[in-house]
Design a protein around this motif. Sequence first.
Motif, PDB file in Angstrom:
ATOM      1  N   VAL A 157     -15.842  51.378  13.853  1.00  0.00           N
ATOM      2  CA  VAL A 157     -17.126  51.966  14.229  1.00  0.00           C
ATOM      3  C   VAL A 157     -17.393  51.662  15.695  1.00  0.00           C
ATOM      4  CG1 VAL A 157     -18.429  49.914  13.489  1.00  0.00           C
ATOM      5  CG2 VAL A 157     -19.600  52.130  13.658  1.00  0.00           C
ATOM      6  N   VAL A 158     -17.966  52.632  16.397  1.00  0.00           N
ATOM      7  CA  VAL A 158     -18.474  52.416  17.746  1.00  0.00           C
ATOM      8  C   VAL A 158     -19.895  52.967  17.813  1.00  0.00           C
ATOM      9  CG1 VAL A 158     -16.258  52.405  18.951  1.00  0.00           C
ATOM     10  CG2 VAL A 158     -17.458  54.577  18.604  1.00  0.00           C
ATOM     11  N   PHE A 159     -20.688  52.383  18.695  1.00  0.00           N
ATOM     12  CA  PHE A 159     -22.064  52.826  18.919  1.00  0.00           C
ATOM     13  C   PHE A 159     -22.150  53.382  20.328  1.00  0.00           C
ATOM     14  CE2 PHE A 159     -22.070  49.468  15.787  1.00  0.00           C
ATOM     15  CZ  PHE A 159     -22.768  50.057  14.746  1.00  0.00           C
ATOM     16  N   LEU A 160     -22.519  54.654  20.426  1.00  0.00           N
ATOM     17  CA  LEU A 160     -22.576  55.359  21.696  1.00  0.00           C
ATOM     18  C   LEU A 160     -24.022  55.576  22.096  1.00  0.00           C
ATOM     19  CD1 LEU A 160     -19.854  58.111  21.073  1.00  0.00           C
ATOM     20  CD2 LEU A 160     -19.551  55.773  21.903  1.00  0.00           C
ATOM     21  N   ALA A 161     -24.296  55.503  23.394  1.00  0.00           N
ATOM     22  CA  ALA A 161     -25.672  55.604  23.862  1.00  0.00           C
ATOM     23  C   ALA A 161     -25.757  56.376  25.170  1.00  0.00           C
ATOM     24  CB  ALA A 161     -26.269  54.211  24.045  1.00  0.00           C
ATOM     25  N   SER A 162     -26.907  56.988  25.387  1.00  0.00           N
ATOM     26  CA  SER A 162     -27.202  57.619  26.664  1.00  0.00           C
ATOM     27  C   SER A 162     -27.383  56.536  27.724  1.00  0.00           C
ATOM     28  CB  SER A 162     -28.482  58.440  26.557  1.00  0.00           C
ATOM     29  OG  SER A 162     -29.588  57.574  26.295  1.00  0.00           O
ATOM     30  N   ALA A 163     -27.389  56.939  28.996  1.00  0.00           N
ATOM     31  CA  ALA A 163     -27.586  55.975  30.076  1.00  0.00           C
ATOM     32  C   ALA A 163     -28.937  55.278  29.929  1.00  0.00           C
ATOM     33  CB  ALA A 163     -27.481  56.674  31.423  1.00  0.00           C
ATOM     34  N   GLU A 164     -29.964  56.034  29.553  1.00  0.00           N
ATOM     35  CA  GLU A 164     -31.294  55.437  29.397  1.00  0.00           C
ATOM     36  C   GLU A 164     -31.304  54.389  28.294  1.00  0.00           C
ATOM     37  OE1 GLU A 164     -35.918  56.805  28.435  1.00  0.00           O
ATOM     38  OE2 GLU A 164     -34.305  58.293  28.517  1.00  0.00           O
ATOM     39  N   ARG A 165     -30.756  54.744  27.132  1.00  0.00           N
ATOM     40  CA  ARG A 165     -30.749  53.786  26.017  1.00  0.00           C
ATOM     41  C   ARG A 165     -29.825  52.614  26.321  1.00  0.00           C
ATOM     42  NH1 ARG A 165     -32.519  55.132  20.961  1.00  0.00           N
ATOM     43  NH2 ARG A 165     -32.163  52.906  20.590  1.00  0.00           N
ATOM     44  N   ALA A 166     -28.714  52.873  26.997  1.00  0.00           N
ATOM     45  CA  ALA A 166     -27.800  51.794  27.350  1.00  0.00           C
ATOM     46  C   ALA A 166     -28.452  50.823  28.321  1.00  0.00           C
ATOM     47  CB  ALA A 166     -26.525  52.373  27.963  1.00  0.00           C
ATOM     48  N   ALA A 167     -29.241  51.339  29.266  1.00  0.00           N
ATOM     49  CA  ALA A 167     -29.939  50.470  30.212  1.00  0.00           C
ATOM     50  C   ALA A 167     -30.952  49.591  29.486  1.00  0.00           C
ATOM     51  CB  ALA A 167     -30.616  51.306  31.287  1.00  0.00           C
ATOM     52  N   GLU A 168     -31.652  50.168  28.517  1.00  0.00           N
ATOM     53  CA  GLU A 168     -32.607  49.383  27.725  1.00  0.00           C
ATOM     54  C   GLU A 168     -31.875  48.299  26.933  1.00  0.00           C
ATOM     55  OE1 GLU A 168     -34.588  52.159  25.217  1.00  0.00           O
ATOM     56  OE2 GLU A 168     -35.610  53.187  26.865  1.00  0.00           O
ATOM     57  N   TYR A 169     -30.772  48.679  26.331  1.00  0.00           N
ATOM     58  CA  TYR A 169     -29.954  47.747  25.543  1.00  0.00           C
ATOM     59  C   TYR A 169     -29.479  46.599  26.424  1.00  0.00           C
ATOM     60  CZ  TYR A 169     -25.797  46.209  22.879  1.00  0.00           C
ATOM     61  OH  TYR A 169     -24.852  45.471  22.207  1.00  0.00           O
ATOM     62  N   ALA A 170     -28.986  46.931  27.620  1.00  0.00           N
ATOM     63  CA  ALA A 170     -28.481  45.901  28.525  1.00  0.00           C
ATOM     64  C   ALA A 170     -29.595  44.972  28.981  1.00  0.00           C
ATOM     65  CB  ALA A 170     -27.811  46.566  29.733  1.00  0.00           C
ATOM     66  N   ALA A 171     -30.735  45.533  29.342  1.00  0.00           N
ATOM     67  CA  ALA A 171     -31.839  44.715  29.842  1.00  0.00           C
ATOM     68  C   ALA A 171     -32.315  43.715  28.796  1.00  0.00           C
ATOM     69  CB  ALA A 171     -32.985  45.615  30.286  1.00  0.00           C
ATOM     70  N   LYS A 172     -32.384  44.126  27.538  1.00  0.00           N
ATOM     71  CA  LYS A 172     -32.834  43.231  26.471  1.00  0.00           C
ATOM     72  C   LYS A 172     -31.878  42.066  26.267  1.00  0.00           C
ATOM     73  CE  LYS A 172     -35.377  46.642  23.704  1.00  0.00           C
ATOM     74  NZ  LYS A 172     -35.406  47.388  22.409  1.00  0.00           N
ATOM     75  N   ARG A 173     -30.643  42.233  26.686  1.00  0.00           N
ATOM     76  CA  ARG A 173     -29.624  41.208  26.455  1.00  0.00           C
ATOM     77  C   ARG A 173     -29.204  40.497  27.742  1.00  0.00           C
ATOM     78  NH1 ARG A 173     -29.997  45.079  23.144  1.00  0.00           N
ATOM     79  NH2 ARG A 173     -29.541  44.834  20.911  1.00  0.00           N
ATOM     80  N   GLY A 174     -29.977  40.698  28.803  1.00  0.00           N
ATOM     81  CA  GLY A 174     -29.698  40.031  30.058  1.00  0.00           C
ATOM     82  C   GLY A 174     -28.458  40.541  30.751  1.00  0.00           C
ATOM     83  N   LEU A 175     -28.099  41.797  30.492  1.00  0.00           N
ATOM     84  CA  LEU A 175     -26.927  42.416  31.095  1.00  0.00           C
ATOM     85  C   LEU A 175     -27.355  43.489  32.079  1.00  0.00           C
ATOM     86  CD1 LEU A 175     -24.882  42.977  27.804  1.00  0.00           C
ATOM     87  CD2 LEU A 175     -24.589  41.091  29.413  1.00  0.00           C
ATOM     88  N   SER A 176     -26.428  43.957  32.880  1.00  0.00           N
ATOM     89  CA  SER A 176     -26.660  45.126  33.707  1.00  0.00           C
ATOM     90  C   SER A 176     -25.922  46.308  33.110  1.00  0.00           C
ATOM     91  CB  SER A 176     -26.177  44.879  35.141  1.00  0.00           C
ATOM     92  OG  SER A 176     -24.764  44.803  35.177  1.00  0.00           O
ATOM     93  N   LEU A 177     -26.299  47.498  33.504  1.00  0.00           N
ATOM     94  CA  LEU A 177     -25.629  48.692  32.996  1.00  0.00           C
ATOM     95  C   LEU A 177     -24.138  48.655  33.351  1.00  0.00           C
ATOM     96  CD1 LEU A 177     -26.249  51.320  31.461  1.00  0.00           C
ATOM     97  CD2 LEU A 177     -26.583  52.436  33.681  1.00  0.00           C
TER      98      LEU A 177
END
Length: 407
Positions: free
Chosen positions: A225-245
């Motif tokens: 399984v893989v989880f794919l995301a738009s740039a907007e959702r990926a940026a939100e995901y990264a920010a919540k986890r202390g990551l950068s895009l």
Amino acid sequence: MVYVLGGWQSDFAANWDRQGMEIADAFAVTLREGMDAAKLDASEIETGHVGNFVAELFARQGLLGGFFGQVDPAFDGLPTSRHEAACASGSIAILAAAAEIEAGRYGLAAVIGLEQMRNVPGQQAAEHLGAAAWTGHEFSEARYVWPRAFSDLADEYDRRYGLDYKHLMGISEINFGNAKRNPNAQSRAWAFTPESFTANDDANPVVEGRTRKMDCGQVTDGTAVVFLASAERAAEYAAKRGLSLEDLPRISGWGHRSAPISQSTKMRASAGEDYVFPQVRRAVLEARARAGVELDGIDAVETHDCFTVTEYMAIDHLGLTAPGEAWKAVEDGTIAMGGRCPVNPSGGLIGLGHPVGATGVRMVLDAAKQVTGTAGDYQVEGAQRMQTLNIGGSTTTTVSFVVERGA
């Protein structure tokens, strides 16, 4: 732009039937383990896609998208669909999910590839898998359809360019060797002798035509399984986890081509051409063009090696050698770990295993691991950009992705 937020792969050595598991159980385990690995909640996923070839034949089960709703109440109402393109089914599912994201319909997709194949006798499994050939028109006299089909491809290479069996066995030895470093590989604990990688009829018996046991990818139960995301959702995901895009892998290019279902039609059409399968070559080049890279920008490849000659074909179609000269990449170490462009660091279909519907998804997951430096013992040092090449049938459907890290 489509980002890969993470994923999960099952142990390809598992036999679900012996473990008392149904295909629905494997689906549920994969989705739960994947969400846990990616640190996602079911409520965050907006659409679901399934890649699968012939669950109706092996498991007597269709409508696989309905299993999402069985896993978690939050998935009740989730829009889902299933995609079939033989061994390229998983890649087609990824293409469909990516298209939805790029169209702005959804921001986060779950893509599962799965196949159960070890719950029936070998001859019956071969007959089920033969559904991807032109039924009643080709290979009807063969006991094992696909070993025969790719034996014919070996014949074609031999006619056009010459073919030495030791180079096919070189590919086999590399892939089985890589698989020993992969904790999910079906063959990781298998033992071989030097004679295993020769034309010895006892150590490496003939399966069909020119195809021998050690030429073959493995019949496997498995999921990815893989989880794919738009740039907007990926940026939100990264920010919540202390990551950068830039920390997240992305699919930067794709190629998708189809050819007539008949293998003989394809080979006749390419007579006199540089490449045996021009549509495979087109898919490879179009993926790179969309990613804005050339071959020298690709650090490693996960390619389709349902048989050794399939990888032999892929090597020249990827451009690692001139047409008909794939043997050079075997001999000079180009495709080995530590080489100029390692091929199938995971072990590929030969060493890792080939649950048909899961393979395309697994390839993208492995590519994402490689470019984020999380592939463990089979990590390609310094990998920043990977290419996948996934083939359905006798190269009837071909899909290639470029996966890289950074925005």
